[in-house]
Scaffold this motif. Sequence first.
Motif, PDB file in Angstrom:
ATOM      1  N   ILE A   1       0.835  -1.200   0.000  1.00 22.97           N
ATOM      2  CA  ILE A   1       0.000   0.000   0.000  1.00 22.97           C
ATOM      3  C   ILE A   1       0.871   1.252   0.000  1.00 22.97           C
ATOM      4  CG2 ILE A   1      -1.666   1.341   1.352  1.00 22.97           C
ATOM      5  CD1 ILE A   1      -2.830  -1.319   2.338  1.00 22.97           C
ATOM      6  N   GLY A   2       1.910   1.256   0.822  1.00 27.71           N
ATOM      7  CA  GLY A   2       2.798   2.405   0.893  1.00 27.71           C
ATOM      8  C   GLY A   2       3.536   2.675  -0.403  1.00 27.71           C
ATOM      9  N   ALA A   3       3.725   1.635  -1.224  1.00 33.36           N
ATOM     10  CA  ALA A   3       4.419   1.796  -2.505  1.00 33.36           C
ATOM     11  C   ALA A   3       3.496   2.334  -3.600  1.00 33.36           C
ATOM     12  CB  ALA A   3       5.015   0.459  -2.945  1.00 33.36           C
ATOM     13  N   LEU A   4       2.194   2.419  -3.320  1.00 34.44           N
ATOM     14  CA  LEU A   4       1.242   2.883  -4.329  1.00 34.44           C
ATOM     15  C   LEU A   4       1.180   4.409  -4.414  1.00 34.44           C
ATOM     16  CD1 LEU A   4      -1.757   0.443  -3.642  1.00 34.44           C
ATOM     17  CD2 LEU A   4       0.054   0.217  -5.363  1.00 34.44           C
ATOM     18  N   ALA A   5       1.610   5.091  -3.372  1.00 32.82           N
ATOM     19  CA  ALA A   5       1.579   6.556  -3.345  1.00 32.82           C
ATOM     20  C   ALA A   5       2.588   7.033  -2.319  1.00 32.82           C
ATOM     21  CB  ALA A   5       0.175   7.057  -3.004  1.00 32.82           C
ATOM     22  N   ASP A   6       2.747   8.361  -2.225  1.00 32.27           N
ATOM     23  CA  ASP A   6       3.739   8.900  -1.297  1.00 32.27           C
ATOM     24  C   ASP A   6       3.181  10.049  -0.470  1.00 32.27           C
ATOM     25  OD1 ASP A   6       6.429   8.595  -0.364  1.00 32.27           O
ATOM     26  OD2 ASP A   6       6.921  10.512  -1.298  1.00 32.27           O
ATOM     27  N   ASP A   7       1.889  10.292  -0.573  1.00 32.12           N
ATOM     28  CA  ASP A   7       1.264  11.414   0.121  1.00 32.12           C
ATOM     29  C   ASP A   7       0.332  10.906   1.206  1.00 32.12           C
ATOM     30  OD1 ASP A   7      -1.087  13.539   0.361  1.00 32.12           O
ATOM     31  OD2 ASP A   7       0.715  14.585  -0.334  1.00 32.12           O
ATOM     32  N   SER A   8       0.376  11.526   2.366  1.00 32.65           N
ATOM     33  CA  SER A   8      -0.403  11.044   3.506  1.00 32.65           C
ATOM     34  C   SER A   8      -1.903  11.132   3.263  1.00 32.65           C
ATOM     35  CB  SER A   8      -0.039  11.826   4.777  1.00 32.65           C
ATOM     36  OG  SER A   8      -0.470  13.169   4.679  1.00 32.65           O
ATOM     37  N   GLU A   9      -2.351  12.115   2.478  1.00 35.59           N
ATOM     38  CA  GLU A   9      -3.784  12.258   2.221  1.00 35.59           C
ATOM     39  C   GLU A   9      -4.305  11.068   1.432  1.00 35.59           C
ATOM     40  OE1 GLU A   9      -6.619  15.969   1.182  1.00 35.59           O
ATOM     41  OE2 GLU A   9      -5.166  15.431  -0.370  1.00 35.59           O
ATOM     42  N   ILE A  10      -3.588  10.670   0.400  1.00 33.85           N
ATOM     43  CA  ILE A  10      -3.989   9.512  -0.408  1.00 33.85           C
ATOM     44  C   ILE A  10      -3.857   8.231   0.407  1.00 33.85           C
ATOM     45  CG2 ILE A  10      -3.430   8.153  -2.457  1.00 33.85           C
ATOM     46  CD1 ILE A  10      -2.358  10.759  -3.717  1.00 33.85           C
ATOM     47  N   LEU A  11      -2.737   8.088   1.109  1.00 30.12           N
ATOM     48  CA  LEU A  11      -2.483   6.852   1.840  1.00 30.12           C
ATOM     49  C   LEU A  11      -3.408   6.687   3.040  1.00 30.12           C
ATOM     50  CD1 LEU A  11       1.408   6.743   1.603  1.00 30.12           C
ATOM     51  CD2 LEU A  11      -0.221   5.191   0.509  1.00 30.12           C
ATOM     52  N   SER A  12      -3.888   7.783   3.617  1.00 30.77           N
ATOM     53  CA  SER A  12      -4.856   7.648   4.707  1.00 30.77           C
ATOM     54  C   SER A  12      -6.135   7.003   4.196  1.00 30.77           C
ATOM     55  CB  SER A  12      -5.158   9.019   5.325  1.00 30.77           C
ATOM     56  OG  SER A  12      -5.857   9.851   4.427  1.00 30.77           O
ATOM     57  N   ARG A  13      -6.528   7.325   2.968  1.00 27.80           N
ATOM     58  CA  ARG A  13      -7.718   6.698   2.378  1.00 27.80           C
ATOM     59  C   ARG A  13      -7.450   5.233   2.045  1.00 27.80           C
ATOM     60  NH1 ARG A  13      -7.521  11.406  -1.492  1.00 27.80           N
ATOM     61  NH2 ARG A  13      -8.384  13.181  -0.346  1.00 27.80           N
ATOM     62  N   TYR A  14      -6.286   4.965   1.466  1.00 27.80           N
ATOM     63  CA  TYR A  14      -5.951   3.583   1.115  1.00 27.80           C
ATOM     64  C   TYR A  14      -5.915   2.687   2.358  1.00 27.80           C
ATOM     65  CZ  TYR A  14      -4.543   4.804  -3.705  1.00 27.80           C
ATOM     66  OH  TYR A  14      -4.514   5.206  -5.011  1.00 27.80           O
ATOM     67  N   THR A  15      -5.226   3.155   3.401  1.00 26.91           N
ATOM     68  CA  THR A  15      -5.127   2.330   4.608  1.00 26.91           C
ATOM     69  C   THR A  15      -6.463   2.248   5.337  1.00 26.91           C
ATOM     70  OG1 THR A  15      -4.314   4.261   5.857  1.00 26.91           O
ATOM     71  CG2 THR A  15      -2.662   2.752   4.948  1.00 26.91           C
ATOM     72  N   GLY A  16      -7.264   3.314   5.269  1.00 22.45           N
ATOM     73  CA  GLY A  16      -8.601   3.261   5.843  1.00 22.45           C
ATOM     74  C   GLY A  16      -9.468   2.228   5.147  1.00 22.45           C
ATOM     75  N   PHE A  17      -9.371   2.171   3.833  1.00 21.71           N
ATOM     76  CA  PHE A  17     -10.109   1.158   3.066  1.00 21.71           C
ATOM     77  C   PHE A  17      -9.656  -0.249   3.461  1.00 21.71           C
ATOM     78  CE2 PHE A  17     -10.634  -1.630  -0.610  1.00 21.71           C
ATOM     79  CZ  PHE A  17     -11.940  -1.375  -0.985  1.00 21.71           C
ATOM     80  N   TYR A  18      -8.342  -0.414   3.571  1.00 23.31           N
ATOM     81  CA  TYR A  18      -7.783  -1.712   3.981  1.00 23.31           C
ATOM     82  C   TYR A  18      -8.317  -2.128   5.347  1.00 23.31           C
ATOM     83  CZ  TYR A  18      -4.224  -4.919   5.858  1.00 23.31           C
ATOM     84  OH  TYR A  18      -3.581  -5.977   6.458  1.00 23.31           O
ATOM     85  N   LYS A  19      -8.290  -1.207   6.318  1.00 26.85           N
ATOM     86  CA  LYS A  19      -8.770  -1.544   7.664  1.00 26.85           C
ATOM     87  C   LYS A  19     -10.275  -1.784   7.676  1.00 26.85           C
ATOM     88  CE  LYS A  19      -6.667  -1.834  10.785  1.00 26.85           C
ATOM     89  NZ  LYS A  19      -5.849  -2.936  11.342  1.00 26.85           N
ATOM     90  N   GLY A  20     -11.019  -1.069   6.830  1.00 25.01           N
ATOM     91  CA  GLY A  20     -12.456  -1.280   6.784  1.00 25.01           C
ATOM     92  C   GLY A  20     -12.811  -2.667   6.278  1.00 25.01           C
ATOM     93  N   ILE A  21     -12.200  -3.082   5.179  1.00 27.05           N
ATOM     94  CA  ILE A  21     -12.454  -4.424   4.637  1.00 27.05           C
ATOM     95  C   ILE A  21     -11.947  -5.484   5.609  1.00 27.05           C
ATOM     96  CG2 ILE A  21     -11.982  -6.001   2.733  1.00 27.05           C
ATOM     97  CD1 ILE A  21     -13.824  -3.636   2.043  1.00 27.05           C
ATOM     98  N   GLN A  22     -10.805  -5.239   6.208  1.00 28.77           N
ATOM     99  CA  GLN A  22     -10.239  -6.149   7.199  1.00 28.77           C
ATOM    100  C   GLN A  22     -11.217  -6.370   8.354  1.00 28.77           C
ATOM    101  OE1 GLN A  22      -7.183  -4.684  10.078  1.00 28.77           O
ATOM    102  NE2 GLN A  22      -5.804  -6.069   8.985  1.00 28.77           N
TER     103      GLN A  22
END
Length: 466
Positions: free
Chosen positions: A377-398
């Motif tokens: 996930i961290g390799a998909l982008a480098d900005d905290s705003e984008i990655l907060s959404r990506y990791t939030g999605f990951y935790k939601g599905i998890q």
Amino acid sequence: MGFEGDEELGTQVPGKAKIFSSFRYNSPLVQIILIGLVCFCCPGMFNALSGMGGGGQVDHTASNNALTALYTTFAIFGILGGGIYNILGPHLTLVAGCSTYVLYAGSFLYYNHYHHQAFAIVAGAVLGVGAGLLWAAQGAIMTSYPPADRKGTYISLFWSIFNLGGVIGGLIPFILNYHRSEATSVNDATYIGFMCFMAAGTLLSLAILPPSRVIRDDGTKCTNITYSNVSTESLEIIKLFFNWKMLLIVPAAWSSNFFYTYQFNNVNGALFNLRTRGLNNVFYWGAQMLGSVGIGQIMDFSCKSRRKRGFIGIGVVAFLGTAIWGGGLANQLKYSPGEKPDLDFKKSGSEFAGPFVLYFSFGLLDAMFQSMVYWVIGALADDSEILSRYTGFYKGIQSAGAAVAWQVDERKTPIMSQLIVNWALTTLSYPLLIVLVKLAVKDDNKAEEETTKQVAPSSAEPASAK
């Protein structure tokens, strides 16, 4: 929402030596350590509580129902959490999230006396909201603050500190219940100890800095986005469900907490007595520290190409995962359905060794699996705003997967069926992650960094237009 100019970004002048220490308060390293300590106190202690099986109670009903409520609301607020973090920032998000852990531990202290599960279920639902906020913030910090070539190292550092909480948390019930080898439920002091750590973590979360104030060692800020708003975040969260990168992560996200139910209730909770379950958790979460460090080294240093490092890391986890789940099958075949041997680390001798090593290995695999996914996930982008959404999605599905898993166990689904489903889900995730790395992970992020550094105040545009 706006961008800050080149001067405020602190872009390093070509040829100028680095002047920033890694041990500054506003450095990525120190902030990763701080968020690790927050998670040490809150989810780390929660993990130790859950890892005993049934929340430390002989009857798993209250715990299973509370955890179902928890992961149901977690699934919703995990996905929303990235947007909430972008709007509120770390202080409000983290304090609100951490405080709910204290309530949850307190509900089991209440249950120890009155055996009314309603409080535990409500506290679980409230904790799901808080956990969604905490983990979205944590994910944004852990994946966006480190430099691109050290994300695996920083993730493993966080995971080690976080899981040290599980180690210490495992010692609490082990020490406080050591002379109660025939006891069925942990004592009040165990829950009070958990609550004290969780309260400390809530206060410590105030030390986390906003992303715009964190400066990397080369002088650049971790993000050049300063504000967001509800409409932007709502639109971006909806887009996640149509993002092919996120869809490829869904099986890995679903399975990554789904297996906890089997491991906690049907291995540690079912095979060992109370005090031994506490000891097992010390080693389970200790194994997580080893696993995260090992996979972090592979993901950062196994070869020069970032994409190849991703392939190697996924391959290593897939190989170990297959071996460990195979060991779980061999262990499961030794016991009849419903059998509870109550193994004790002092009295059971060699019969204790096999299940103990299996449970230790499950902890090793969990850390390697989740650290590997976070690296991707961290390799998909480098900005905290984008990655907060990506990791939030990951935790939601998890969390949605976890909510289903706790009810699967509550409905007395055969243990062998649970094992096979867990093994199949994790196995399915490996080829999809390989495809994701192949298509979406670049061998370097120079282009992204140049884009970030060259943004000027006059060229500001909304994040949704990027």
